[in-house]
Design a protein around this motif. Structure first.
Motif, mmCIF file in Angstrom:
data_model
loop_
_atom_site.group_PDB
_atom_site.id
_atom_site.type_symbol
_atom_site.label_atom_id
_atom_site.label_comp_id
_atom_site.label_asym_id
_atom_site.label_seq_id
_atom_site.Cartn_x
_atom_site.Cartn_y
_atom_site.Cartn_z
ATOM 1 N N ARG A 18 5.900 9.406 2.577
ATOM 2 C CA ARG A 18 6.137 7.986 2.283
ATOM 3 C C ARG A 18 7.455 7.866 1.558
ATOM 4 N NH1 ARG A 18 2.862 6.251 -3.270
ATOM 5 N NH2 ARG A 18 2.971 8.268 -4.302
ATOM 6 N N PHE A 19 8.047 6.669 1.580
ATOM 7 C CA PHE A 19 9.123 6.407 0.629
ATOM 8 C C PHE A 19 8.770 5.191 -0.199
ATOM 9 C CE2 PHE A 19 11.423 3.900 4.057
ATOM 10 C CZ PHE A 19 11.595 2.724 3.357
ATOM 11 N N HIS A 62 13.608 4.337 -3.933
ATOM 12 C CA HIS A 62 13.839 4.841 -2.578
ATOM 13 C C HIS A 62 13.849 6.371 -2.528
ATOM 14 C CE1 HIS A 62 14.704 4.233 1.604
ATOM 15 N NE2 HIS A 62 15.633 5.164 1.539
ATOM 16 N N ARG A 63 12.714 6.967 -2.874
ATOM 17 C CA ARG A 63 12.546 8.416 -2.822
ATOM 18 C C ARG A 63 11.425 8.759 -1.850
ATOM 19 N NH1 ARG A 63 15.883 7.263 -6.613
ATOM 20 N NH2 ARG A 63 16.312 8.706 -8.342
ATOM 21 N N TYR A 64 11.532 9.908 -1.184
ATOM 22 C CA TYR A 64 10.477 10.379 -0.303
ATOM 23 C C TYR A 64 9.478 11.237 -1.066
ATOM 24 C CZ TYR A 64 13.126 8.848 3.805
ATOM 25 O OH TYR A 64 13.777 8.092 4.742
ATOM 26 N N ASP A 65 8.209 11.104 -0.681
ATOM 27 C CA ASP A 65 7.087 11.810 -1.306
ATOM 28 C C ASP A 65 6.257 12.464 -0.197
ATOM 29 O OD1 ASP A 65 5.339 12.657 -3.252
ATOM 30 O OD2 ASP A 65 4.393 10.709 -3.574
ATOM 31 N N ILE A 66 5.317 13.353 -0.569
ATOM 32 C CA ILE A 66 4.556 14.125 0.411
ATOM 33 C C ILE A 66 3.054 13.928 0.210
ATOM 34 C CG2 ILE A 66 4.191 16.409 1.430
ATOM 35 C CD1 ILE A 66 6.644 17.359 -0.210
ATOM 36 N N MET A 104 0.846 -1.192 0.000
ATOM 37 C CA MET A 104 0.000 0.000 0.000
ATOM 38 C C MET A 104 0.879 1.239 0.000
ATOM 39 S SD MET A 104 -3.177 0.833 -0.119
ATOM 40 C CE MET A 104 -3.569 2.522 -0.543
ATOM 41 N N PHE A 105 0.565 2.193 -0.859
ATOM 42 C CA PHE A 105 1.326 3.432 -1.048
ATOM 43 C C PHE A 105 2.726 3.179 -1.621
ATOM 44 C CE2 PHE A 105 -1.313 4.280 2.830
ATOM 45 C CZ PHE A 105 -2.260 5.054 2.208
ATOM 46 N N GLU A 106 3.005 1.960 -2.067
ATOM 47 C CA GLU A 106 4.311 1.567 -2.624
ATOM 48 C C GLU A 106 5.429 1.636 -1.591
ATOM 49 O OE1 GLU A 106 5.036 2.768 -6.856
ATOM 50 O OE2 GLU A 106 3.352 4.113 -6.456
ATOM 51 N N GLY A 107 5.077 1.770 -0.324
ATOM 52 C CA GLY A 107 6.089 1.807 0.725
ATOM 53 C C GLY A 107 5.519 2.320 2.032
ATOM 54 N N PRO A 108 6.336 2.377 3.070
ATOM 55 C CA PRO A 108 5.845 2.828 4.376
ATOM 56 C C PRO A 108 5.524 4.319 4.391
ATOM 57 C CG PRO A 108 8.218 2.478 4.443
ATOM 58 C CD PRO A 108 7.751 1.977 3.115
ATOM 59 N N VAL A 109 4.593 4.683 5.257
ATOM 60 C CA VAL A 109 4.161 6.064 5.452
ATOM 61 C C VAL A 109 4.341 6.434 6.923
ATOM 62 C CG1 VAL A 109 2.141 7.594 5.501
ATOM 63 C CG2 VAL A 109 2.501 6.087 3.548
#
Length: 322
Positions: free
Chosen positions: A97-98, A104-108, A83-88
């Motif tokens: 999330r990343f 391995h990028r951070y998103d908002i 879910m969300f393609e990675g942890p939040v």
């Protein structure tokens, strides 16, 4: 007749005196929502089935919470197994999330509510909903404060590894942390293991990242790197009592609305701005100590109440890299 009246009058008085007094109850205080509600959480939900690259976009099992997972080496971008393609990490002001795949990028995620909602949000997160929205287009940049190594004028992300283990290492009412261990990570001519601890506390949009090499040595000339996506050509650098910061402010959200993004480092370390085509890049000297930095964002609609560059910079001046 008088006797009868007197008799009943005395009987009435006696019955009143015999009745026990009723004690008043002291009203009990009811805890408010802010006293009882958790204000930060880690969300790592994965479909309850083995990963299959050929079925990466299919949802046919329940998402279940996990505390730790070894990431499949063939995990593809845009998969729906995670879910969300990675942890939040989410608090009352913002969520990040990343991508757990090789990017391995951070998103908002910008939030319109202080409630903790990301454990209930589905895949329709690009549209602005009543809770908020995904508000950043990352592309090939370092997005929002993603970690990297700068070597030979190139940005090397944590992508070429043998094993990646993601763990929720803290999740209480005050702070949530995710720790990622990259083993057999190729950086230039060296193979190293790097541990990355990423934390978010309640009450602030600022997130902390700690990087340390736990096995091997980075190549000579390598420097730590982080930054913000270059959606805007201009940036601002400044300094507070404890930190040096780099930020951008302007129409740069996914929906072309006003948003600020920033990275902060300890002002006493050896750091500098480096020109890069995709990222406003901040690099720092590699030492025997862990590299600690912060990143943070504010969106014109979100619950932080920050509406302009001056207020965003004031947030940065009050932050402190820990």
């Amino acid at each position: 007749m008088r006797f009868i009246i007197y008799f009943f009058f005395c009987l009435f008085l006696f019955s009143q005196c015999d009745t026990p007094a009723v004690e008043e109850e002291t009203p009990q205080e009811t805890p408010t929502a802010t006293e009882t509600q958790d204000r930060v959480q880690a969300v790592l939900h994965i479909q309850d089935k083995p990963y299959n690259n050929e079925e990466k976009s299919i949802i046919d099992a329940d998402y279940t919470p996990r505390k730790e997972i070894v990431v499949p080496n063939n995990l593809d971008p845009q998969n729906k197994w995670v879910m969300f393609e990675g942890p939040v990490l989410e608090n009352d002001q913002i969520a990040y999330r990343f991508y757990m795949d090789s990017r391995h990028r951070y998103d908002i995620y910008g939030k319109l509510t202080p409630d903790l909602v990301m454990d209930t949000v589905g895949w329709d997160y690009h549209d602005i909903m009543d809770w908020g929205s995904d508000i950043l287009k990352v592309g090939n940049s370092l997005g929002m404060g993603s970690p990297a190594v700068y070597l030979d004028e190139s940005v090397i992300t944590f992508s070429d590894y043998q094993k990646q283990t993601v763990s929720v290492t803290k999740d209480d009412e005050e702070t949530a942390c995710v720790t990622t261990l990259f083993e057999g990570l190729k950086i230039g001519s060296e193979i190293v293991s790097i541990e990355e601890e990423w934390c978010l506390s309640a009450g602030s949009p600022m997130s902390n990242v700690t990087l340390k090499v736990v096995k091997g040595t980075l190549p000579e000339g390598a420097r730590w790197a982080t930054g913000v996506v270059k959606h805007l050509p201009d940036y601002t650098m400044g300094m507070s009592d404890a930190s040096a910061y780099l930020y951008t402010w302007g129409k740069q959200s996914y929906h072309e609305e006003m948003m600020g993004m920033a990275v902060l480092v300890d002002k006493d370390i050896n750091y500098e701005y480096v020109e890069n085509a995709e990222t406003h890049l901040m690099v720092a000297e590699v030492t025997n100590e862990p590299f600690v930095y912060q990143f943070g964002a504010a969106w014109e609609r979100d619950v932080t109440g920050i509406k302009n560059a001056a207020d965003f910079e004031q947030l940065l001046k009050s932050a402190s890299v820990q």
